[in-house]
Scaffold this motif. Structure first.
Motif, PDB file in Angstrom:
ATOM      1  N   PHE A  42      -3.904  29.874 -20.694  1.00  0.00           N
ATOM      2  CA  PHE A  42      -2.823  30.438 -19.890  1.00  0.00           C
ATOM      3  C   PHE A  42      -2.869  31.966 -19.885  1.00  0.00           C
ATOM      4  CE2 PHE A  42       0.131  26.504 -20.348  1.00  0.00           C
ATOM      5  CZ  PHE A  42      -0.609  25.854 -19.385  1.00  0.00           C
ATOM      6  N   SER A  43      -3.326  32.576 -20.971  1.00  0.00           N
ATOM      7  CA  SER A  43      -3.459  34.036 -21.008  1.00  0.00           C
ATOM      8  C   SER A  43      -4.518  34.511 -20.012  1.00  0.00           C
ATOM      9  CB  SER A  43      -3.828  34.503 -22.411  1.00  0.00           C
ATOM     10  OG  SER A  43      -2.829  34.171 -23.325  1.00  0.00           O
ATOM     11  N   VAL A  44      -5.632  33.786 -19.926  1.00  0.00           N
ATOM     12  CA  VAL A  44      -6.670  34.136 -18.952  1.00  0.00           C
ATOM     13  C   VAL A  44      -6.134  33.979 -17.530  1.00  0.00           C
ATOM     14  CG1 VAL A  44      -8.933  33.439 -18.051  1.00  0.00           C
ATOM     15  CG2 VAL A  44      -8.564  33.608 -20.513  1.00  0.00           C
ATOM     16  N   ILE A  45      -5.387  32.921 -17.294  1.00  0.00           N
ATOM     17  CA  ILE A  45      -4.790  32.714 -15.969  1.00  0.00           C
ATOM     18  C   ILE A  45      -3.817  33.852 -15.657  1.00  0.00           C
ATOM     19  CG2 ILE A  45      -3.261  31.216 -14.635  1.00  0.00           C
ATOM     20  CD1 ILE A  45      -4.531  28.848 -16.164  1.00  0.00           C
ATOM     21  N   LEU A  46      -3.065  34.293 -16.656  1.00  0.00           N
ATOM     22  CA  LEU A  46      -2.132  35.408 -16.450  1.00  0.00           C
ATOM     23  C   LEU A  46      -2.874  36.691 -16.112  1.00  0.00           C
ATOM     24  CD1 LEU A  46       0.697  36.625 -16.515  1.00  0.00           C
ATOM     25  CD2 LEU A  46       0.408  36.920 -18.974  1.00  0.00           C
ATOM     26  N   VAL A  47      -3.979  36.954 -16.793  1.00  0.00           N
ATOM     27  CA  VAL A  47      -4.778  38.152 -16.490  1.00  0.00           C
ATOM     28  C   VAL A  47      -5.269  38.105 -15.048  1.00  0.00           C
ATOM     29  CG1 VAL A  47      -6.947  39.330 -17.038  1.00  0.00           C
ATOM     30  CG2 VAL A  47      -5.420  38.607 -18.874  1.00  0.00           C
ATOM     31  N   VAL A  48      -5.693  36.938 -14.590  1.00  0.00           N
ATOM     32  CA  VAL A  48      -6.127  36.792 -13.191  1.00  0.00           C
ATOM     33  C   VAL A  48      -4.957  37.040 -12.250  1.00  0.00           C
ATOM     34  CG1 VAL A  48      -6.953  35.118 -11.484  1.00  0.00           C
ATOM     35  CG2 VAL A  48      -8.041  35.247 -13.713  1.00  0.00           C
ATOM     36  N   ALA A  49      -3.775  36.512 -12.581  1.00  0.00           N
ATOM     37  CA  ALA A  49      -2.599  36.697 -11.730  1.00  0.00           C
ATOM     38  C   ALA A  49      -2.186  38.164 -11.653  1.00  0.00           C
ATOM     39  CB  ALA A  49      -1.438  35.852 -12.233  1.00  0.00           C
ATOM     40  N   VAL A  50      -2.356  38.906 -12.739  1.00  0.00           N
ATOM     41  CA  VAL A  50      -2.008  40.335 -12.733  1.00  0.00           C
ATOM     42  C   VAL A  50      -3.057  41.137 -11.971  1.00  0.00           C
ATOM     43  CG1 VAL A  50      -1.730  42.372 -14.200  1.00  0.00           C
ATOM     44  CG2 VAL A  50      -0.641  40.222 -14.833  1.00  0.00           C
TER      45      VAL A  50
END
Length: 164
Positions: A42-50
């Motif tokens: 989920f942290s990697v997905i958040l980095v992509v979203a940012v």
């Protein structure tokens, strides 16, 4: 007639706000007992979203958080689960706005009036539904109560539809 506008905020602040909301979501998921491997995903997905707010990253985070919450032990109507609703919605709204703005754009806070009103209207409606779910008793329910609940949900949906 001309109007002088003061310089607005940098659009990078939207990305920072997405990151803050996303970290709060990860914190809530960690409080619910999500495993460290899924927190890393989920942290990697958040980095992509940012980094790319126009990508489906925030939508994937919303779906992943919903599925993870549904499969965790404990009540699906816990305080943490209900807290995820406004957090994920705020992240989705911010990513939507940041996704259509150029990277070097500047914006004024007055541009957030209409999205904020819509956000608050939706949150009030959703939290009203949560309150109804908390009031309805668990177990066998009379058919009359079920029909009344369906009619109430349909009424809330009609109120929430945009008027033209």
């Amino acid at each position: 007639m001309t109007m002088e506008l003061r310089p607005g905020l940098s659009a990078w602040w939207l990305r920072a706000a997405i990151a803050v909301v996303g970290v709060a979501v990860l914190g809530v998921l960690e409080l619910q007992g999500l495993g460290s491997s899924l927190l890393i995903v989920f942290s990697v997905i958040l980095v992509v979203a940012v980094a790319m707010p126009a990508s489906p990253g925030m939508t994937v985070l919303i779906g992943g958080a919903a599925v993870a919450t549904g499969f965790m032990d404990g009540s699906t109507l816990s305080v943490e689960a209900v807290l995820l609703i406004p957090l994920l919605h705020m992240g989705h709204v911010l990513a939507g706005i940041a996704g259509v703005l150029p990277v070097g754009a500047r914006l004024h806070l007055s541009a957030f009036r209409r999205p904020l009103r819509r956000y608050l209207l939706i949150q009030v409606s959703v939290l009203a539904l949560v309150a109804v779910v908390l009031v309805v008793p668990a177990g066998r329910i009379d058919p009359i109560v079920e029909v009344a609940g369906l009619l109430a949900a349909a009424g809330i949906a009609l109120v929430a539809l945009p008027r033209r």
